[in-house]
Scaffold this motif. Structure first.
Motif, short mmCIF file in Angstrom:
data_model
loop_
_atom_site.label_atom_id
_atom_site.label_comp_id
_atom_site.label_asym_id
_atom_site.label_seq_id
_atom_site.Cartn_x
_atom_site.Cartn_y
_atom_site.Cartn_z
N VAL A 1 8.70 11.14 10.03
CA VAL A 1 7.57 11.95 9.57
C VAL A 1 8.00 13.40 9.34
CG1 VAL A 1 5.32 12.89 10.21
CG2 VAL A 1 5.83 10.48 10.66
N PHE B 1 -5.29 -5.36 15.10
CA PHE B 1 -5.21 -6.23 16.28
C PHE B 1 -6.04 -7.49 16.09
CE2 PHE B 1 -4.05 -2.14 18.37
CZ PHE B 1 -2.73 -2.51 18.60
N MET C 1 3.75 9.09 4.72
CA MET C 1 4.90 8.23 4.97
C MET C 1 4.72 7.34 6.20
SD MET C 1 7.10 8.21 2.72
CE MET C 1 6.03 8.53 1.33
N LEU C 2 3.50 7.37 6.75
CA LEU C 2 3.19 6.50 7.88
C LEU C 2 2.14 5.51 7.42
CD1 LEU C 2 2.64 8.27 11.30
CD2 LEU C 2 4.51 6.81 10.54
N ASP C 3 2.51 4.23 7.38
CA ASP C 3 1.46 3.26 7.10
C ASP C 3 0.93 2.76 8.44
OD1 ASP C 3 3.44 1.65 8.00
OD2 ASP C 3 3.76 0.60 6.11
N LEU C 4 -0.04 1.87 8.37
CA LEU C 4 -0.69 1.39 9.59
C LEU C 4 0.32 0.79 10.58
CD1 LEU C 4 -3.18 0.59 11.25
CD2 LEU C 4 -3.44 -1.40 9.78
N HIS D 1 -3.21 7.51 8.43
CA HIS D 1 -2.34 7.62 9.61
C HIS D 1 -1.38 8.80 9.54
CE1 HIS D 1 -3.71 3.45 9.12
NE2 HIS D 1 -4.12 3.71 10.34
N ASN D 2 -1.33 9.46 8.38
CA ASN D 2 -0.47 10.65 8.26
C ASN D 2 -1.13 11.92 8.78
OD1 ASN D 2 1.98 9.75 6.50
ND2 ASN D 2 0.18 8.75 5.65
N SER E 1 -4.71 2.41 4.68
CA SER E 1 -3.63 2.04 5.61
C SER E 1 -2.26 2.10 4.96
CB SER E 1 -3.85 0.61 6.12
OG SER E 1 -5.02 0.54 6.87
N ARG E 2 -2.21 2.43 3.67
CA ARG E 2 -0.92 2.49 2.98
C ARG E 2 -0.14 3.73 3.40
NH1 ARG E 2 -3.81 1.75 -2.37
NH2 ARG E 2 -4.70 -0.33 -2.17
N SER E 3 1.03 3.92 2.79
CA SER E 3 1.93 4.97 3.31
C SER E 3 1.41 6.39 3.11
CB SER E 3 3.32 4.80 2.71
OG SER E 3 3.29 5.20 1.37
N GLY E 4 0.43 6.61 2.21
CA GLY E 4 -0.16 7.95 2.08
C GLY E 4 -1.50 8.05 2.78
N GLY E 5 -1.83 7.06 3.59
CA GLY E 5 -3.18 6.93 4.12
C GLY E 5 -3.51 7.77 5.34
N GLY F 1 2.99 19.10 2.79
CA GLY F 1 4.29 18.50 3.13
C GLY F 1 4.47 17.10 2.57
N ASN F 2 3.37 16.40 2.34
CA ASN F 2 3.44 14.99 1.97
C ASN F 2 2.56 14.76 0.75
OD1 ASN F 2 3.14 12.21 1.81
ND2 ASN F 2 2.63 11.92 3.97
N HIS G 1 10.27 13.80 6.30
CA HIS G 1 9.56 13.70 5.02
C HIS G 1 8.75 14.97 4.74
CE1 HIS G 1 7.41 12.29 1.59
NE2 HIS G 1 6.25 12.48 2.19
N GLU G 2 8.02 15.44 5.76
CA GLU G 2 7.15 16.60 5.51
C GLU G 2 7.93 17.90 5.35
OE1 GLU G 2 3.80 16.92 8.13
OE2 GLU G 2 3.22 14.84 7.77
N TYR H 1 2.33 3.44 12.33
CA TYR H 1 1.41 4.20 13.19
C TYR H 1 1.16 3.43 14.49
CZ TYR H 1 -3.14 6.07 14.70
OH TYR H 1 -4.17 6.60 15.43
N VAL H 2 0.86 2.13 14.34
CA VAL H 2 0.56 1.32 15.54
C VAL H 2 1.80 1.23 16.42
CG1 VAL H 2 0.00 -1.03 16.30
CG2 VAL H 2 -1.36 0.05 14.51
N ILE I 1 1.89 2.46 20.25
CA ILE I 1 2.19 1.52 21.34
C ILE I 1 3.41 2.00 22.11
CG2 ILE I 1 2.96 -0.84 21.86
CD1 ILE I 1 1.13 -1.83 19.65
#
Ligand code: SF4
Ligand code: SF4
Ligand code: FES
Lengths: 242, 112
Positions: free
Chosen positions: B72, A238, B1-4, A204-205, A198-202, A165-166, B75-76, B7-8, B12
């Motif tokens: 998200v 943090f 399409m999610l950066d840090l 966290h997806n 941590s970038r947009s494809g990192g 999907g991404n 995009h997916e 995500y945070v 939160i």
């Protein structure tokens, strides 16, 4: 009188980037036959133009991965009798990667993402320095060791729906390598690794669905590695703001 | 399409929503015992600063959380990216904030 050989039907997805078609072959069943044996039999006995990739045939090199009845697998280590459904077998090129021809895919995007994820060693010493002893009990080493046996076969990458999907998502294997390096005491690029994942494809997806972990032929757990990256990047976020 | 950062923010906002949802459900169950009319509800909410703060916070958390979630999925599932994706994210957040904020104001400020 010739002996009657039992056969089964194998459908192979063939073609080039501009289009594909399915071709069906009747293949004689053999004892302890692997899916790679089937593909090789077709190429050697019916159509020498069938393109596919393999090397070691014993689960060492990772080059023979294909979709077998819809699941990504090492074909050299997959016994036909374990995957046959109603006497039928379907073989297709690995998912999520561009096809070059027939069953051979272009692995470039997969490896480019390893580089993008900083999945290569960043030395902390030069060749003139003495070798740094690393204890196998070192906690970072233990975590790194859990993922170090990856042989870049791309099976997990093909299993991941998020990659489908991404297209920017770095994928399970590259992220797992980033995680092993992050925990390697000899690697000098912790901040760059954290930044890269941590970038947009990192990392966290990742949706933590674990298709990667379920499909890895050597039982590695890329999902857990990605969970580790999410934790570390969030903590560093943090720390930075605190 | 999610950066840090996104995500945070999403984690939160999810964390913040947990007590909001629990209190919200609790209040509904307790206050609805024995039947409740619209007039009764409004007599409690109108002019209540507590109520206003509680639900304003709730609306903000929902708007942030849902906007990132929709981003998200869009995009997916549709391949939307770049400016269009950014626009969808902000529009979703702004709509939820607007509608939610309007509802909170409507039941707190009372009849005009
Ligand atoms: S993690 Fe497993 S499935 Fe993925 S590339 Fe490495 S060896 Fe292959
Ligand atoms: S856990 Fe993450 S990386 Fe693994 S298959 Fe699912 S989305 Fe892909
Ligand atoms: S051919 Fe080497 S792993 Fe299958």
């Amino acid at each position: 009188m010739p002996s009657i050989t039992r056969t089964f039907t194998t459908t192979v997805r063939r073609g080039r980037p501009d289009g594909h078609f399915n071709e069906t072959f009747e293949v004689p069943a053999r004892e302890s036959q692997t899916v790679l044996d089937v593909v090789s039999w077709i190429q050697q006995n019916i159509d020498p133009t069938l393109s596919y990739r393999f090397s070691c045939r014993v689960g060492m090199c990772g080059s023979c991965a294909m979709m077998v009845n819809g699941m990504p697998r090492w074909t050299c280590r997959t016994q036909v009798k374990k995957v046959l459904r109603n006497d039928r077998l379907e073989v297709a090129p690995l998912r999520n990667l561009p096809v070059i021809k027939d069953l051979a895919v272009d692995m470039d995007p997969f490896f480019e993402k390893w580089i993008e994820a900083e999945g290569f060693h960043h030395p902390s010493r030069s060749r003139e320095d003495p070798i740094e002893p690393v204890s196998p009990e070192n906690p970072g080493r233990v975590v790194a060791d859990a993922g170090i046996e990856c042989i870049n076969c791309s099976v997990c990458y093909a299993a991941c729906d998020t990659v489908t999907g991404n297209r920017d998502f770095l994928g399970p294997a590259a992220l797992q390598r980033a995680w092993t390096l992050l925990n390697d005491v000899r690697d000098a690029a912790r901040p760059s690794i954290l930044e890269a994942v941590s970038r947009s494809g990192g990392c966290h997806n990742c949706h933590s669905i674990a298709s990667c972990t379920a499909s890895c032929p050597i039982g590695l757990d890329p999902m857990a590695a990605i969970a580790g990256l999410k934790r570390e990047t969030a903590l560093s976020c943090f720390r930075k703001s605190g | 399409m999610l950066d840090l950062r996104l995500y945070v923010l999403q984690r939160i906002s999810a964390l913040v929503m947990v007590p909001f949802v629990l209190v919200h459900l609790g209040v509904i169950i307790v206050s609805a015992q024995g039947g409740l009319s619209a007039t009764e509800i409004l007599s409690r909410t109108q002019g209540s600063a507590m109520w206003f703060l509680f639900y304003s916070g709730f609306v903000v958390a929902v708007s942030i959380h849902a906007a990132i979630g929709v981003r998200v999925i869009a995009h997916e599932w549709s391949g939307l990216r770049g400016g269009a994706l950014l626009l969808l994210t902000w529009t979703t957040g702004a709509c939820l904030l607007g509608l939610g904020g309007w509802a909170v104001l409507a039941v707190t400020l009372g009849p005009s």
